[in-house]
Motif scaffolding. Structure first.
Motif, PDB file in Angstrom:
ATOM      1  N   LEU A  98      -8.366  -6.038  14.927  1.00 51.63           N
ATOM      2  CA  LEU A  98      -7.759  -6.199  16.252  1.00 51.63           C
ATOM      3  C   LEU A  98      -7.851  -4.927  17.094  1.00 51.63           C
ATOM      4  N   GLY A  99      -8.562  -3.903  16.586  1.00 50.04           N
ATOM      5  CA  GLY A  99      -8.807  -2.686  17.359  1.00 50.04           C
ATOM      6  C   GLY A  99      -7.658  -1.696  17.377  1.00 50.04           C
ATOM      7  N   MET A 100      -6.835  -1.666  16.329  1.00 47.78           N
ATOM      8  CA  MET A 100      -5.673  -0.772  16.293  1.00 47.78           C
ATOM      9  C   MET A 100      -5.802   0.354  15.287  1.00 47.78           C
ATOM     10  N   GLY A 101      -6.962   0.553  14.695  1.00 43.93           N
ATOM     11  CA  GLY A 101      -7.134   1.606  13.694  1.00 43.93           C
ATOM     12  C   GLY A 101      -6.842   1.091  12.295  1.00 43.93           C
ATOM     13  N   THR A 102      -7.145   1.912  11.304  1.00 41.03           N
ATOM     14  CA  THR A 102      -6.978   1.528   9.903  1.00 41.03           C
ATOM     15  C   THR A 102      -5.508   1.521   9.502  1.00 41.03           C
ATOM     16  N   SER A 103      -5.120   0.507   8.737  1.00 39.38           N
ATOM     17  CA  SER A 103      -3.743   0.418   8.234  1.00 39.38           C
ATOM     18  C   SER A 103      -3.493   1.515   7.206  1.00 39.38           C
ATOM     19  N   THR A 104      -2.301   2.064   7.247  1.00 37.34           N
ATOM     20  CA  THR A 104      -1.878   3.036   6.252  1.00 37.34           C
ATOM     21  C   THR A 104      -1.113   2.290   5.170  1.00 37.34           C
ATOM     22  N   LEU A 105      -1.498   2.499   3.928  1.00 45.11           N
ATOM     23  CA  LEU A 105      -0.838   1.810   2.830  1.00 45.11           C
ATOM     24  C   LEU A 105       0.514   2.450   2.529  1.00 45.11           C
ATOM     25  N   THR A 106       1.529   1.589   2.363  1.00 42.09           N
ATOM     26  CA  THR A 106       2.874   2.028   2.007  1.00 42.09           C
ATOM     27  C   THR A 106       3.375   1.125   0.891  1.00 42.09           C
ATOM     28  N   ARG A 107       4.578   1.371   0.439  1.00 43.90           N
ATOM     29  CA  ARG A 107       5.116   0.506  -0.616  1.00 43.90           C
ATOM     30  C   ARG A 107       5.456  -0.889  -0.087  1.00 43.90           C
ATOM     31  N   TRP A 108       5.474  -1.078   1.223  1.00 39.82           N
ATOM     32  CA  TRP A 108       5.748  -2.389   1.818  1.00 39.82           C
ATOM     33  C   TRP A 108       4.472  -3.157   2.144  1.00 39.82           C
ATOM     34  N   SER A 109       3.313  -2.497   2.007  1.00 39.16           N
ATOM     35  CA  SER A 109       2.040  -3.162   2.298  1.00 39.16           C
ATOM     36  C   SER A 109       1.857  -4.356   1.374  1.00 39.16           C
ATOM     37  N   CYS A 110       1.333  -5.428   1.932  1.00 40.38           N
ATOM     38  CA  CYS A 110       1.095  -6.615   1.122  1.00 40.38           C
ATOM     39  C   CYS A 110      -0.097  -7.373   1.677  1.00 40.38           C
ATOM     40  N   ILE A 111      -0.517  -8.361   0.913  1.00 35.06           N
ATOM     41  CA  ILE A 111      -1.647  -9.196   1.305  1.00 35.06           C
ATOM     42  C   ILE A 111      -1.123 -10.610   1.510  1.00 35.06           C
ATOM     43  N   VAL A 112      -1.379 -11.134   2.698  1.00 29.84           N
ATOM     44  CA  VAL A 112      -1.030 -12.515   3.005  1.00 29.84           C
ATOM     45  C   VAL A 112      -2.295 -13.330   2.737  1.00 29.84           C
ATOM     46  N   VAL A 113      -2.234 -14.192   1.732  1.00 29.27           N
ATOM     47  CA  VAL A 113      -3.383 -15.020   1.374  1.00 29.27           C
ATOM     48  C   VAL A 113      -3.337 -16.271   2.247  1.00 29.27           C
ATOM     49  N   VAL A 114      -4.430 -16.485   3.000  1.00 27.02           N
ATOM     50  CA  VAL A 114      -4.479 -17.586   3.956  1.00 27.02           C
ATOM     51  C   VAL A 114      -5.735 -18.414   3.751  1.00 27.02           C
ATOM     52  N   GLU A 115      -5.707 -19.614   4.315  1.00 25.23           N
ATOM     53  CA  GLU A 115      -6.899 -20.454   4.393  1.00 25.23           C
ATOM     54  C   GLU A 115      -7.338 -20.500   5.845  1.00 25.23           C
ATOM     55  N   VAL A 116      -8.621 -20.253   6.080  1.00 28.62           N
ATOM     56  CA  VAL A 116      -9.177 -20.357   7.422  1.00 28.62           C
ATOM     57  C   VAL A 116     -10.249 -21.436   7.432  1.00 28.62           C
ATOM     58  N   LYS A 117     -10.503 -21.983   8.611  1.00 26.89           N
ATOM     59  CA  LYS A 117     -11.509 -23.026   8.755  1.00 26.89           C
ATOM     60  C   LYS A 117     -12.883 -22.398   8.921  1.00 26.89           C
ATOM     61  N   LEU A 118     -13.840 -22.934   8.208  1.00 31.32           N
ATOM     62  CA  LEU A 118     -15.229 -22.521   8.358  1.00 31.32           C
ATOM     63  C   LEU A 118     -16.056 -23.791   8.360  1.00 31.32           C
ATOM     64  N   GLY A 119     -16.501 -24.196   9.544  1.00 37.17           N
ATOM     65  CA  GLY A 119     -17.141 -25.501   9.655  1.00 37.17           C
ATOM     66  C   GLY A 119     -16.093 -26.544   9.308  1.00 37.17           C
ATOM     67  N   GLY A 120     -16.362 -27.381   8.341  1.00 41.15           N
ATOM     68  CA  GLY A 120     -15.375 -28.356   7.895  1.00 41.15           C
ATOM     69  C   GLY A 120     -14.650 -27.917   6.642  1.00 41.15           C
ATOM     70  N   GLU A 121     -14.961 -26.712   6.146  1.00 41.48           N
ATOM     71  CA  GLU A 121     -14.368 -26.236   4.901  1.00 41.48           C
ATOM     72  C   GLU A 121     -13.241 -25.247   5.134  1.00 41.48           C
ATOM     73  N   ARG A 122     -12.421 -25.072   4.101  1.00 43.71           N
ATOM     74  CA  ARG A 122     -11.352 -24.077   4.123  1.00 43.71           C
ATOM     75  C   ARG A 122     -11.771 -22.924   3.219  1.00 43.71           C
ATOM     76  N   VAL A 123     -11.638 -21.701   3.701  1.00 40.62           N
ATOM     77  CA  VAL A 123     -12.005 -20.500   2.955  1.00 40.62           C
ATOM     78  C   VAL A 123     -10.754 -19.660   2.768  1.00 40.62           C
ATOM     79  N   VAL A 124     -10.575 -19.105   1.572  1.00 43.85           N
ATOM     80  CA  VAL A 124      -9.402 -18.282   1.266  1.00 43.85           C
ATOM     81  C   VAL A 124      -9.732 -16.815   1.536  1.00 43.85           C
ATOM     82  N   LEU A 125      -8.857 -16.146   2.306  1.00 43.38           N
ATOM     83  CA  LEU A 125      -8.974 -14.727   2.625  1.00 43.38           C
ATOM     84  C   LEU A 125      -7.616 -14.068   2.456  1.00 43.38           C
ATOM     85  N   GLY A 126      -7.626 -12.757   2.235  1.00 42.74           N
ATOM     86  CA  GLY A 126      -6.396 -11.983   2.218  1.00 42.74           C
ATOM     87  C   GLY A 126      -6.300 -11.172   3.501  1.00 42.74           C
TER      88      GLY A 126
END
Length: 172
Positions: free
Chosen positions: A68-96
């Motif tokens: 989103l153009g805001m620079g690199t995230s700094t990792l902290t003890r609160w950093s986490c990965i939100v696992v999501v499904e996104v649409k790709l054509g007619g398929e769903r792809v899993v990303l973090g």
């Protein structure tokens, strides 16, 4: 006579990126995991942090702050990965999605969602579903359209990643 309400509220998961609160539709979120070992993959776009192992599957991790153009995230003890499904054509792809912290689950009625502004946000307007009014309406959360944040070519490139055996992990 129909006594059911004509509007249906929608739930969103809010999270923090670069000090701003964003949210995704809860139905796109598969799970939230603590940031642990992410392996960098040479030659990937700068917004791909690397990959991690999710129960035997290789899942790419996107640093939304970079995308989103805001620079690199700094990792902290609160950093986490939100696992999501996104649409790709007619398929769903899993990303973090790397986030600085998780906020809360928000329930918004349709009338509490305003159209995206045409200016003044750090995010490209096409990436937004709208702006959700929280509480008394003084505070807003930006509602991301994650299917538009990443183009089909970008999702294909990220989902095709395979970690090399000798790549160093990226740990907090």
């Amino acid at each position: 006579m129909n006594t059911q309400p004509s509007s249906v509220s929608t739930q969103y998961l809010s999270f923090i990126i670069a000090g701003e609160e964003y949210a995704l539709g809860i139905l796109q979120v598969k799970e939230i995991i603590e940031y642990d070992t992410v392996t960098r993959v040479p030659g990937t776009p700068v917004w791909v942090r690397g990959v991690f192992n999710l129960r035997g599957s290789v899942v790419p991790v996107v640093d939304l702050a970079v995308k989103l153009g805001m620079g690199t995230s700094t990792l902290t003890r609160w950093s986490c990965i939100v696992v999501v499904e996104v649409k790709l054509g007619g398929e769903r792809v899993v990303l973090g999605l790397l986030s600085d912290a998780i906020g809360q689950v928000i329930e918004l009625e349709p009338e509490a969602v305003a159209a995206p502004p045409t200016f003044g946000t750090p995010v490209h307007v096409d990436y937004l579903l709208g702006m959700g009014r929280l509480g008394t309406g003084k505070k807003f959360v930006l509602l991301l359209n994650i299917d538009k944040v990443l183009s089909s070519q970008e999702v294909l490139a990220a989902s095709a990643l395979r970690a090399p055996v000798d790549a160093p992990p990226d740990t907090p």
